[in-house]
Structure formats: C-alpha cells, structure tokens
Design a protein around this motif. Structure first.
Motif, PDB file in Angstrom:
ATOM      1  N   GLY A  50       0.781  -1.223   0.000  1.00 43.03           N
ATOM      2  CA  GLY A  50       0.000   0.000   0.000  1.00 43.03           C
ATOM      3  C   GLY A  50       0.809   1.267   0.000  1.00 43.03           C
ATOM      4  O   GLY A  50       0.274   2.358  -0.218  1.00 43.03           O
ATOM      5  N   TYR A 270     -17.851   3.495  -1.373  1.00 45.41           N
ATOM      6  CA  TYR A 270     -16.743   2.969  -2.179  1.00 45.41           C
ATOM      7  C   TYR A 270     -15.789   4.093  -2.564  1.00 45.41           C
ATOM      8  O   TYR A 270     -14.564   3.951  -2.446  1.00 45.41           O
ATOM      9  N   GLY A 273     -13.600   4.964   0.144  1.00 43.70           N
ATOM     10  CA  GLY A 273     -12.652   3.927   0.554  1.00 43.70           C
ATOM     11  C   GLY A 273     -13.162   2.953   1.588  1.00 43.70           C
ATOM     12  O   GLY A 273     -12.409   2.112   2.067  1.00 43.70           O
ATOM     13  N   THR A 338      -4.966   2.839   2.702  1.00 42.64           N
ATOM     14  CA  THR A 338      -5.388   2.830   1.304  1.00 42.64           C
ATOM     15  C   THR A 338      -6.867   2.454   1.207  1.00 42.64           C
ATOM     16  O   THR A 338      -7.339   1.567   1.913  1.00 42.64           O
ATOM     17  N   ILE A 340     -10.237   0.738  -0.523  1.00 42.70           N
ATOM     18  CA  ILE A 340     -10.454  -0.419  -1.404  1.00 42.70           C
ATOM     19  C   ILE A 340     -10.548   0.101  -2.830  1.00 42.70           C
ATOM     20  O   ILE A 340     -11.320   1.016  -3.119  1.00 42.70           O
ATOM     21  N   ARG A 341      -9.726  -0.458  -3.699  1.00 43.50           N
ATOM     22  CA  ARG A 341      -9.734  -0.061  -5.102  1.00 43.50           C
ATOM     23  C   ARG A 341      -9.678  -1.294  -5.979  1.00 43.50           C
ATOM     24  O   ARG A 341      -8.856  -2.194  -5.758  1.00 43.50           O
ATOM     25  N   THR A 352     -12.425   4.361  -9.389  1.00 43.35           N
ATOM     26  CA  THR A 352     -12.554   5.183  -8.191  1.00 43.35           C
ATOM     27  C   THR A 352     -13.999   5.513  -7.858  1.00 43.35           C
ATOM     28  O   THR A 352     -14.283   6.029  -6.779  1.00 43.35           O
ATOM     29  N   CYS A 369     -10.724  -8.847  -9.123  1.00 36.69           N
ATOM     30  CA  CYS A 369      -9.974  -9.017  -7.884  1.00 36.69           C
ATOM     31  C   CYS A 369      -9.830 -10.486  -7.523  1.00 36.69           C
ATOM     32  O   CYS A 369      -8.791 -10.916  -7.023  1.00 36.69           O
ATOM     33  N   CYS A 376      -5.936  -5.836  -6.519  1.00 37.98           N
ATOM     34  CA  CYS A 376      -6.632  -5.188  -5.401  1.00 37.98           C
ATOM     35  C   CYS A 376      -5.946  -5.401  -4.062  1.00 37.98           C
ATOM     36  O   CYS A 376      -6.476  -4.997  -3.031  1.00 37.98           O
ATOM     37  N   SER A 379      -5.452  -2.777  -1.120  1.00 35.84           N
ATOM     38  CA  SER A 379      -6.612  -2.232  -0.411  1.00 35.84           C
ATOM     39  C   SER A 379      -6.540  -2.441   1.097  1.00 35.84           C
ATOM     40  O   SER A 379      -6.129  -3.491   1.579  1.00 35.84           O
ATOM     41  N   TRP A 380      -6.958  -1.396   1.842  1.00 33.62           N
ATOM     42  CA  TRP A 380      -7.071  -1.429   3.303  1.00 33.62           C
ATOM     43  C   TRP A 380      -5.746  -1.778   3.982  1.00 33.62           C
ATOM     44  O   TRP A 380      -5.703  -2.545   4.943  1.00 33.62           O
TER      45      TRP A 380
END
Length: 418
Positions: A50, A270, A273, A338, A340-341, A352, A369, A376, A379-380
């Motif tokens: 991240g 979303y 994030g 970060t 979630i993307r 985004t 993902c 992905c 993410s988090w």
C-alpha cells in the motif's frame, strides 16, 4: 654436568626461546566489525503493502523480479511488495547502517521456515529464514521487526476484507426479489459477524502457528547473529476503518445500509474507501484486538522460553486514530490507509467510482480481484503516510526500556510511544 642441571638448562632455553618467539611474532590482525543491520520479517503490514515504490524482489531461483504486469501470476515474487516507504525504512534507528526488508505481502507463519513457493498461493521466494541467514553472513543484526498473525492456515486478512466488502456491495446493488442473482447459490449480503472473521478455535490455532514460526526466528538469530545482541520487535495490527463512519456516510438519498438496496450510499462509501456495513465495524475492531492478543501472547510465550532475549511487543492499534478511512468527510484524502480499489480487468487503471454501474458491471469488476488478486491487494493497508507513522512507532519501540509499548496518534496528529 648433573642430569638435574642439564634438564634445568634445557627448560630455561625453551622458555627463553618461547619468549623470543612471542616478542618477534607480528600481532594477529583485528577482526573487522560487521556493519550493523535492521531486518523486517513477516507479512504485508511490514513489507510495505500500500505504500508504493516497490523494489524488485529476488525469486526462489535467485532472479530479481521487477513489475511483471497486472496480468502476471499473483505468485510472482515482485508482488511481495517490499516498499522503500515501509516503516523499517522510515524509522529513525541510530547506529543501524543497513536495512533489509525480507517480509512479503501475504506472508504466513509457514513462509518463515519454508519456501512460500511450496505453499498454495505462496509467492515465489525462499524461506524468510534463509534470507535472514544470508543477511547475517555480511552484517551484525541488531534489530528485527516481526509482523505475523494476520495470515495463517485458518484465515487471512485479504479473505476477511474481501468477504465483508463483497457483502456490502451485494447488499447495496442487489434486491432480495432479484432471484436471478441466486442461480449460482446464495449471495451473502448481511454484515460480518465475529465468527465470519475468525472463530476462537481459529485464533488459537493461529497463535500456535505464529509462536512456532517466531521460535524458529529466535533460534536462528541465536545461531547466526555476529555478537548475539539484538532486539526483536513484535508489531501487531491497526484497523484501517474507524469504530463508526463519519455521519455524512451514514445514509444517502434517504437510505441507510440496514435496508434493502442502497446504490447511492454504496457508491459514496466505495469512493471514500470504506465499502462496509456499519454493523461490520465493531466485529472488525474486535478482530484487530484479537490479533493484538495473538501477537502479545506469542511474545510472552517466547520471552519465557528465551529469558535472555530482548523481545518487545509494539501495540499499534491506535496509531491511526483520527485518520482512518471514512473517519472524516474528506476520506480517502488525508487518511493513513489505502481505500479499497478495484480494476475493470487487469488494466492498471483503478475504478474510483461505482456511480452509474449496474450490478452486472460491478460483478465483473469484483471478479477481477478474485482472478487477479494483485490488482486489489493494496486495499485497506497502511499507505506511505501510514508507514511514516508506523516508522515513528518502530523508533520508539527500538529504544524503549519497557517490554510492552503502545503507539498512539493524538488528535493533533502527533505520535507517542509509551
């Protein structure tokens, strides 16, 4: 000359010769001191997932692997994601000359003593102990940062995060009456409960695995460290999400997440994030606290087994206070984690916003993902700013006199370790 006098004379000559030899012989060369090193071992929260600026990683065949492309196999060594921004590199460590990040995103206790390439979904790298031994051949290891426990044979952080986020997304876009969505089986849409994250039995098993792996680390350090003097810091985990979302994320268009179908709210969270049910937040924090108990228990067990070892538990569960995702209305701007993307295919272009997408589009995006987890996996996780904070936490733990310290972020953004 009597026998006694001959013997005494001979002895005197031997002693004199020995003295001459000792005086004339050049002094033995002094052994050059090895450069000091700090080493990081463990999983993604240590490797720098991240935080960007990922370095090539040497694979199990000794070949440095740079970025292989988003559609490459997820087991590629590069996806260990060892970041130049990881906390090990951001910490102030006086006296340390070199730093070696040997952690790997997705790392499990198994990977400490065995090549993770031999494990299902493991990355193509040698065991972290073999990598540690290589460092010890050229350096005097003075500090070791360990982060283990969130991934094991019972559960992984990635699977937990994926489960809770997917439930929220399904709940936001799929109505209970849309039976076609259930043709492949039930689509879970309820918030995550404690047992969905980790059961007591799973946490007990994970504690045993982690303790066994770290026992191997300590035994290896005792064998290979040049002077036998080193501090080992056991870092636990910080939750990227708050105890509750900022009020502006509670509902959208008059719909909260405790009713059926709330697309605008889903898209809003979303984008910020935090695609998560509010009801999932408390179980998530209890899960984080349980991981802290796991790490603390590992440290305490091994401190009893290795009474001379310098082992410090670093609690970072409050290190991101006030700067978690969706803890302020500007999220994800200014946060320490970060969002979630996802990607619409392994394209490298992150989605985004989910506004305007229908449920089939979102299913395709989510499946990317699943098929290409590397798209992905950031993410988090702590971002670069988050690792800067964790570096401050490590600085405090590296010099603390106590064997258990907590790193806390104050409302003004300052960080203290005590």
């Amino acid at each position: 000359m009597s026998l006694f006098r001959r013997t005494a004379l001979a002895a005197a000559l031997v002693v004199a010769a020995a003295g001459l030899t000792a005086t004339a012989a050049p002094p033995a060369p002094a052994t050059a001191a090895l450069p000091t090193a700090a080493v990081a071992l463990g999983d993604s929260f240590i490797s720098g997932e991240g935080a960007g600026a990922y370095a090539p990683v040497v694979d199990v065949n000794g070949v440095p692997q740079g970025f292989p492309g988003w559609s490459a196999p997820n087991n590629n060594a590069y996806f260990c994601h060892r970041s130049a921004n990881a906390s090990l590199h951001r910490a102030s460590l006086p006296g340390i000359q070199d730093r070696f990040n040997l952690a790997c995103s997705g790392g499990q206790p198994y990977d400490i003593g065995a090549a993770s390439a031999a494990r299902a979904k493991g990355r193509q790298v040698t065991s972290q102990l073999d990598q540690l031994r290589a460092v010890a051949r050229t350096h005097d290891i003075d500090l070791v940062l360990i982060g283990l426990g969130s991934n094991n044979s019972s559960f992984t952080f990635g699977s937990v995060a994926e489960k809770c986020a997917n439930r929220f997304i399904a709940d936001a876009w799929t109505g209970w009456w849309e039976f076609w969505a259930y043709l492949g089986g039930p689509v879970p849409q309820e918030p995550c409960a404690d047992a969905d994250l980790a059961t007591p039995a799973q946490l007990t098993a994970a504690t045993g695995e982690t303790t066994s792996a770290v026992r191997q680390i300590l035994a290896t350090l005792a064998q290979v460290d040049a002077d036998g003097q080193h501090r080992v810091v056991f870092q636990d985990y910080t939750n990227p999400l708050p105890f509750d979302l900022y009020p502006t994320f509670h509902e959208q268009d008059g719909r909260a997440d405790d009713r059926d179908k709330f697309r605008d709210l889903g898209a809003e969270r979303y984008a910020a994030g935090c695609p998560i049910h509010r009801a999932s937040l408390a179980p998530g924090h209890r899960f984080s606290a349980s991981l802290g108990t796991l790490v603390r228990s590992t440290r305490d067990t091994l401190a009893a087994e290795f009474p001379g070892a310098d082992l410090v538990y670093l609690n970072v569960q409050r290190a991101f206070d006030g700067a978690r995702l969706c803890e302020s209305p500007s999220s994800p701007t200014g946060t320490l984690a970060t969002p979630i993307r996802l990607q619409d295919g392994p394209s490298g272009v992150f989605v985004t916003s989910l506004s305007g997408y229908d449920k089939l589009d979102i299913q395709d995006i989510a499946n990317t993902c699943v098929s290409y987890f590397q798209t992905c996996q950031e993410s988090w996780h702590p971002n670069a700013a988050g690792h800067q904070v964790l570096g401050q936490c490590l600085t405090g733990a590296a010099t603390a006199t106590a064997r258990s310290v907590a790193c806390v972020r104050s409302p003004d953004g300052s960080v203290s370790v005590s």
